[in-house]
Design a protein around this motif. Structure first.
Motif, mmCIF file in Angstrom:
data_model
loop_
_atom_site.group_PDB
_atom_site.id
_atom_site.type_symbol
_atom_site.label_atom_id
_atom_site.label_comp_id
_atom_site.label_asym_id
_atom_site.label_seq_id
_atom_site.Cartn_x
_atom_site.Cartn_y
_atom_site.Cartn_z
ATOM 1 N N THR A 202 0.834 -1.205 0.000
ATOM 2 C CA THR A 202 0.000 0.000 0.000
ATOM 3 C C THR A 202 0.867 1.254 0.000
ATOM 4 O O THR A 202 0.496 2.284 -0.551
ATOM 5 C CB THR A 202 -0.890 -0.001 1.262
ATOM 6 O OG1 THR A 202 -1.671 -1.173 1.226
ATOM 7 C CG2 THR A 202 -1.803 1.192 1.321
ATOM 8 N N LEU A 203 2.043 1.161 0.635
ATOM 9 C CA LEU A 203 2.923 2.328 0.777
ATOM 10 C C LEU A 203 3.934 2.431 -0.360
ATOM 11 O O LEU A 203 4.839 3.259 -0.298
ATOM 12 C CB LEU A 203 3.666 2.242 2.109
ATOM 13 C CG LEU A 203 2.785 2.244 3.349
ATOM 14 C CD1 LEU A 203 3.577 1.796 4.565
ATOM 15 C CD2 LEU A 203 2.214 3.632 3.582
ATOM 16 N N GLY A 204 3.799 1.590 -1.388
ATOM 17 C CA GLY A 204 4.763 1.606 -2.490
ATOM 18 C C GLY A 204 5.803 0.519 -2.294
ATOM 19 O O GLY A 204 5.984 0.000 -1.192
ATOM 20 N N GLU B 81 3.542 7.610 -0.803
ATOM 21 C CA GLU B 81 2.452 6.973 -1.530
ATOM 22 C C GLU B 81 1.523 6.218 -0.573
ATOM 23 O O GLU B 81 1.979 5.546 0.339
ATOM 24 C CB GLU B 81 3.084 5.981 -2.510
ATOM 25 C CG GLU B 81 2.156 5.438 -3.531
ATOM 26 C CD GLU B 81 2.901 4.473 -4.454
ATOM 27 O OE1 GLU B 81 2.234 3.615 -5.027
ATOM 28 O OE2 GLU B 81 4.129 4.586 -4.579
ATOM 29 N N VAL B 82 0.214 6.340 -0.756
ATOM 30 C CA VAL B 82 -0.755 5.502 -0.038
ATOM 31 C C VAL B 82 -1.783 5.052 -1.075
ATOM 32 O O VAL B 82 -2.574 5.854 -1.566
ATOM 33 C CB VAL B 82 -1.472 6.266 1.092
ATOM 34 C CG1 VAL B 82 -2.385 5.322 1.863
ATOM 35 C CG2 VAL B 82 -0.477 6.906 2.035
ATOM 36 N N LEU B 91 -3.257 3.268 8.555
ATOM 37 C CA LEU B 91 -1.985 3.632 7.938
ATOM 38 C C LEU B 91 -0.845 3.490 8.946
ATOM 39 O O LEU B 91 0.185 2.865 8.669
ATOM 40 C CB LEU B 91 -2.091 5.073 7.422
ATOM 41 C CG LEU B 91 -0.894 5.689 6.738
ATOM 42 C CD1 LEU B 91 -0.452 4.834 5.579
ATOM 43 C CD2 LEU B 91 -1.240 7.083 6.245
ATOM 44 N N LEU B 136 2.394 9.469 7.931
ATOM 45 C CA LEU B 136 3.404 8.533 7.425
ATOM 46 C C LEU B 136 4.556 8.391 8.413
ATOM 47 O O LEU B 136 5.131 7.305 8.554
ATOM 48 C CB LEU B 136 3.909 9.005 6.053
ATOM 49 C CG LEU B 136 2.875 8.823 4.933
ATOM 50 C CD1 LEU B 136 3.257 9.615 3.690
ATOM 51 C CD2 LEU B 136 2.725 7.346 4.569
ATOM 52 N N ARG B 139 3.497 6.010 11.005
ATOM 53 C CA ARG B 139 3.654 4.621 10.547
ATOM 54 C C ARG B 139 5.056 4.112 10.915
ATOM 55 O O ARG B 139 5.210 2.987 11.393
ATOM 56 C CB ARG B 139 3.441 4.589 9.024
ATOM 57 C CG ARG B 139 3.379 3.229 8.398
ATOM 58 C CD ARG B 139 4.733 2.683 8.004
ATOM 59 N NE ARG B 139 5.377 3.415 6.927
ATOM 60 C CZ ARG B 139 6.633 3.200 6.558
ATOM 61 N NH1 ARG B 139 7.385 2.322 7.186
ATOM 62 N NH2 ARG B 139 7.165 3.911 5.583
#
Lengths: 316, 241
Positions: A202-204, B81-82, B91, B136, B139
């Motif tokens: 999902t995050l690349g 990117e998501v 996330l 992010l 995360r």
């Protein structure tokens, strides 16, 4: 067990007994003669086959969309369905379609496509190479299938090939269930193992690798999982399109969006969709039964168009 | 300790050696094409050097299984990117993937650390650039790594969001994590980093405290740009030309 899984499993448990009663002849267990025989030998295997094929296509579609991070991805992209179809067409072309020979030919075709995919993109290269390899295999298998049709030994073989390619569950038996169900179940299991890696993606690709995702392992899981689910589905029912594309979209709003949470609900929703679609094909008052593949494409194509328009609006 | 030794990577890095300390913010600076992102990716174990090795405390990074490496090194790529419209909480929860536990406490702490606890249910598509950058970062923090490696984490942020991100990263460093940032903005590196690594054409040019590693002469030599620092240490501004 998550809420969408329980909901869809409940709906499936409701739909299955109803589907056994529905058909050109509606069964009343109390009055219809030979009701038990019709249900056990004709309708139950057909319903279970619909469930297996739909579940396989739904799960493979969810995994493919997760892998390519693209809501327009479909299991057909990997070339495994066209490979299986080519195998089946060859068995019809050679006149070797009796008994279980056709599904076995189709499984060999699916296996060939998987092996080719693994050979080209199994060791290195990114997602783009993998997808292009799949598209190349799909295109090659499609061309060879068209060649087989155009060089068909006689008109009967040609019509048999063309009508088989449309996909259907008519006249299937327990033998078909015994081929498709275990392979599909195994395939869904393999795809489920890919869930965490798909979440990371999902995050690349770069962030996913930093989270410990092994791209090679993921690629193998997808080749084997899609091969088993889609290959066995095509082997017993021909080409059934759009299920793998539509179902993840219908299910995604019920989940938190993570690909791993989509695989099992998509399998159940795919099973439900194909089961209901097959019942509709059976009960429509047409001269001959509507082919399942055609029915799903008739529903799927407008859905696809709606999806494209929606994406265009979001991008605008 | 994260120690890059004699790292060579064809066309990108040439014999780079740098020993980075935990509990500090280290900035990697250099002109475009100097090899900053490549060095960061090598330090994160995402690129294998042609020669040389990276040591993480007492073991070689290359010998660590991917999952173990991922538990110890959190990496924040430049492109945030998501793919799917995940909630902030989901996330941040992806940071627990290397641990395979889905534990909620570290995710809670990470969201609180970047001031996003009250936005946990917001879909990622509705976040502003700054909120997205913090989500992010959450995360990465949720994985509770010993090292946080981030590739230009401040590039697309306004000055207030840049300072907020730096505050969160400083907090992580104060708690013992090693923080390594690729930075283009030399003033941010000068004022907020403890150590600066300057790369030029793939080679290590300088390494040391910011006042020394980003001195006027280094900037003129590496960036080939006349410059001078204004203001007091800790609140420097770079005057160019």
């Amino acid at each position: 067990m998550t809420r969408p899984v329980l909901l869809l499993a409940g709906l499936l448990a409701l739909a299955l007994p109803l589907s056994l009663l529905a058909g050109r002849v509606w069964i009343d267990p109390a009055t219809t003669p030979n009701a038990a025989l019709i249900v056990m030998e004709l309708r139950l295997p057909r319903a279970l086959l619909a469930i297996a094929i739909g579940a396989g296509l739904g799960a493979a579609g969810a995994a493919m969309q997760g892998y390519l991070r693209n809501p327009l991805a479909d299991p057909g992209l990997f070339g495994i369905a066209p490979g299986a179809a080519l195998g089946a067409v060859m068995s019809l072309w050679l006149g070797l379609a009796g008994g279980l020979l056709l599904p076995v030919f189709a499984l060999v075709g699916a296996g060939g496509a998987m092996a080719l995919l693994a050979l080209i993109a199994g060791r290195g290269g990114g997602i783009a190479l993998f997808t292009l390899a799949g598209m190349m295999i799909a295109s090659l298998a499609g061309a060879l299938t068209s060649l087989a049709i155009s060089l068909a030994p006689n008109a009967f073989a040609m019509s048999e090939i063309v009508s088989w390619l449309m996909g259907a569950l008519t006249d299937r038996s327990w033998a078909d269930v015994r081929i498709a169900a275990p392979l599909t179940l195994a395939g869904i299991g393999v795809l489920w193992l890919a869930g965490r890696s798909l979440d990371a993606l999902t995050l690349g690709e770069e962030a996913a690798r930093s989270l410990g995702m092994d791209p090679l392992r993921l690629r193998w899981l997808l080749i084997v999982g899609t091969g088993l689910t889609v290959g066995s589905g095509v082997a017993v029912a021909g080409i059934i399109g759009f299920v793998g594309l539509i179902v993840p979209h219908l299910v995604r709003p019920l989940t938190d969006g993570r690909p791993s949470r989509l695989i099992l609900p998509s399998a159940l929703a795919g099973a439900l969709l194909v089961l209901v679609a097959d019942v509709v094909c059976r009960i429509l008052p047409l001269v001959t039964e509507l082919r399942l593949g055609i029915a799903l494409s008739l529903v799927g194509a407008p859905f696809f168009l709606w999806l494209l328009l929606k994406m265009r609006r979001e991008l605008a | 300790m994260l120690w890059a030794r004699d790292i060579c990577l064809s066309g990108r890095l040439d014999d780079v050696t740098a020993k980075l300390e935990p509990g500090k913010i280290t900035a990697i600076c250099g002109p475009n094409g100097a090899g900053k992102s490549s060095l960061l990716a090598v330090l994160a174990g995402l690129l294998s050097p042609d020669s040389g090795e990276v040591q993480l405390d007492d073991c070689l990074l290359a010998s660590l299984p991917a999952k173990q490496r991922a538990r110890r090194i959190g990496y924040l790529p430049q492109v945030g990117e998501v793919a799917w419209n995940l909630s902030v909480e989901a996330l941040a929860g992806l940071g627990r993937l290397p641990h395979g536990d889905g534990a909620s406490d570290p995710v809670e702490r990470a969201l609180a650390a970047v001031d996003l606890a009250n936005m946990r249910h917001r879909p990622a598509s509705t976040l502003s650039g700054g909120e997205r950058a913090r989500a992010l970062l959450a995360r990465v923090l949720a994985g509770e790594p010993q090292w946080i490696l981030a590739d230009e984490p401040l590039a697309a942020l306004d000055i207030a969001q840049q300072l907020a991100m730096l505050r969160h990263l400083r907090k992580a460093a104060d708690q013992g994590a090693g923080v390594v940032l690729v930075l283009h903005d030399l003033s941010l590196a000068m004022n907020h980093a403890d150590e600066v690594v300057v790369l030029s054409e793939g080679r290590l040019h300088e390494k040391g405290p910011p006042e020394a590693a980003l001195s006027r002469s280094v900037i003129e030599e590496v960036w080939q740009c006349p410059a001078r620092w204004l203001g007091e240490p800790g609140a420097r501004a770079l005057q160019l030309g």
